[in-house]
Design an enzyme around this catalytic site. Structure first.
Site, PDB file in Angstrom:
ATOM      1  N   GLU A 139     -11.324   3.312 -15.381  1.00  0.00           N
ATOM      2  CA  GLU A 139     -10.578   2.602 -14.460  1.00  0.00           C
ATOM      3  C   GLU A 139      -9.092   3.247 -14.241  1.00  0.00           C
ATOM      4  O   GLU A 139      -8.663   3.787 -15.330  1.00  0.00           O
ATOM      5  CB  GLU A 139     -10.274   1.393 -14.788  1.00  0.00           C
ATOM      6  CG  GLU A 139      -9.578   0.307 -13.993  1.00  0.00           C
ATOM      7  CD  GLU A 139     -10.156   0.035 -12.441  1.00  0.00           C
ATOM      8  OE1 GLU A 139     -10.253   1.217 -11.762  1.00  0.00           O
ATOM      9  OE2 GLU A 139     -10.785  -0.883 -12.208  1.00  0.00           O
ATOM     10  N   ASP A 140      -8.601   3.146 -13.020  1.00  0.00           N
ATOM     11  CA  ASP A 140      -7.271   3.708 -12.835  1.00  0.00           C
ATOM     12  C   ASP A 140      -6.231   2.871 -13.539  1.00  0.00           C
ATOM     13  O   ASP A 140      -5.224   3.362 -14.221  1.00  0.00           O
ATOM     14  CB  ASP A 140      -7.113   4.034 -11.546  1.00  0.00           C
ATOM     15  CG  ASP A 140      -7.160   2.983 -10.531  1.00  0.00           C
ATOM     16  OD1 ASP A 140      -7.645   1.822 -10.914  1.00  0.00           O
ATOM     17  OD2 ASP A 140      -6.843   2.908  -9.206  1.00  0.00           O
ATOM     18  N   ASP A 200      -4.311  -4.257 -13.919  1.00  0.00           N
ATOM     19  CA  ASP A 200      -3.123  -5.190 -13.479  1.00  0.00           C
ATOM     20  C   ASP A 200      -3.469  -6.616 -14.068  1.00  0.00           C
ATOM     21  O   ASP A 200      -2.820  -6.727 -15.200  1.00  0.00           O
ATOM     22  CB  ASP A 200      -3.202  -5.393 -11.897  1.00  0.00           C
ATOM     23  CG  ASP A 200      -1.936  -5.879 -11.377  1.00  0.00           C
ATOM     24  OD1 ASP A 200      -1.295  -6.563 -12.034  1.00  0.00           O
ATOM     25  OD2 ASP A 200      -1.766  -5.657 -10.095  1.00  0.00           O
ATOM     26  N   PHE A 233       5.873  -1.477  -8.038  1.00  0.00           N
ATOM     27  CA  PHE A 233       5.116  -1.090  -6.935  1.00  0.00           C
ATOM     28  C   PHE A 233       4.748   0.424  -6.991  1.00  0.00           C
ATOM     29  O   PHE A 233       5.752   1.191  -6.566  1.00  0.00           O
ATOM     30  CB  PHE A 233       5.369  -1.361  -5.791  1.00  0.00           C
ATOM     31  CG  PHE A 233       4.264  -1.674  -4.751  1.00  0.00           C
ATOM     32  CD1 PHE A 233       3.792  -2.992  -4.190  1.00  0.00           C
ATOM     33  CD2 PHE A 233       3.375  -0.623  -4.474  1.00  0.00           C
ATOM     34  CE1 PHE A 233       2.575  -3.093  -3.312  1.00  0.00           C
ATOM     35  CE2 PHE A 233       2.228  -0.881  -3.684  1.00  0.00           C
ATOM     36  CZ  PHE A 233       1.914  -2.117  -3.286  1.00  0.00           C
ATOM     37  N   ARG A 247      -2.798   8.542  -1.784  1.00  0.00           N
ATOM     38  CA  ARG A 247      -3.657   9.350  -2.754  1.00  0.00           C
ATOM     39  C   ARG A 247      -3.481  10.876  -2.648  1.00  0.00           C
ATOM     40  O   ARG A 247      -3.981  11.157  -3.802  1.00  0.00           O
ATOM     41  CB  ARG A 247      -5.128   8.754  -2.206  1.00  0.00           C
ATOM     42  CG  ARG A 247      -5.477   7.495  -2.307  1.00  0.00           C
ATOM     43  CD  ARG A 247      -7.181   7.198  -2.137  1.00  0.00           C
ATOM     44  NE  ARG A 247      -7.644   5.922  -2.020  1.00  0.00           N
ATOM     45  CZ  ARG A 247      -7.723   4.995  -2.730  1.00  0.00           C
ATOM     46  NH1 ARG A 247      -7.670   5.433  -4.224  1.00  0.00           N
ATOM     47  NH2 ARG A 247      -8.113   3.736  -2.489  1.00  0.00           N
TER      48      ARG A 247
END
Length: 240
Positions: A148-149, A152, A202, A215
């Site tokens: 997974e990137d 959160d 962010f 991206r």
């Protein structure tokens, strides 16, 4: 001549994340090559691309050392799309490098790509839908590495892991390039391997997008408030 009785500690790669402190605001943009179309939207470079690659290489070495799997068994490397594709590709490539260069052992792998949906009409739910594997029963008695990137809140990963466990795999491990240190402390999942723990900024870049933008940005960058507003979409037009 006397020999030292001191024993050398075995070197190992840390599986816990490298912590980026809240006080660190990032590097000035003018020290980096950045796409012209994004420069006005970014506040700073939080993690340069080279450091990202170094940490991924270290994670690959640690995973290779930890997971002892032998043919005919394989480690199913499971990419969580879309954001995870870049990290997935680089991590798998670096594990393959270990396979190529080591002559004492290896780690057989196969690849799967999934999308995990944990919301209905933009509302988070406890249920999750896994898209991409036609028959999840094939995961029975298999070794799985979920790639997974970013973690959160952790809600989606908790639900995904619980859903996969219904099919009784032999092992499930989770590796995430980033975990976010949320100001509200609402994170309910800790991956087995993590690259960086980042402040509650962010962030975009290295396949982390904001409504399908950024991206194509190599470095991990902090966005300006004006950039967040610029690329914001109406709730009815939310990009999945």
């Amino acid at each position: 001549m006397a020999t030292s009785s001191k024993t050398t500690e075995k070197h190992y790669i840390e599986s816990n994340p490298l912590v980026i402190q809240d006080s660190f605001e990032g590097y000035p943009l003018n020290y980096f090559n950045l796409p012209l179309h994004y420069r006005d939207d970014l506040k700073s470079v939080l993690i340069p691309y080279g450091l990202v690659q170094d940490r991924i290489e270290a994670l690959a070495s640690r995973i290779f050392s930890d997971l002892h799997i032998h043919i005919p068994e394989q480690l199913i490397c499971m990419c969580v799309l879309k954001g995870g594709y870049r990290f997935f590709s680089d991590l798998v490539s670096k594990i393959q490098n270990e396979n190529r260069l080591r002559n004492d052992r290896s780690l057989p792998m196969s690849l799967e790509f999934i999308r995990a949906r944990s919301y209905i009409n933009d509302h988070s739910t406890d249920a999750i839908e896994i898209i991409g594997i036609s028959d999840l029963n094939t995961l029975n008695n298999k070794h799985i590495l979920i790639i997974e990137d970013i973690i959160d809140t952790g809600v989606t990963m908790v639900a995904l892991k619980a859903e996969l466990e219904k099919y009784k795999p032999k092992t499930i491990h989770v590796v995430s390039l980033f975990t976010k240190r949320r100001n509200d402390k609402k994170c309910i999942f800790k991956p087995d391997y993590s690259g960086f723990e980042v402040p509650d900024h962010f962030i975009v870049g290295y396949a982390l997008d904001y409504n399908e933008y950024f991206r194509d940005l190599e470095h991990i960058c902090v966005m300006k408030e004006s950039g967040i507003a610029k690329y914001k979409v109406n709730s009815g037009d939310k990009v999945e």
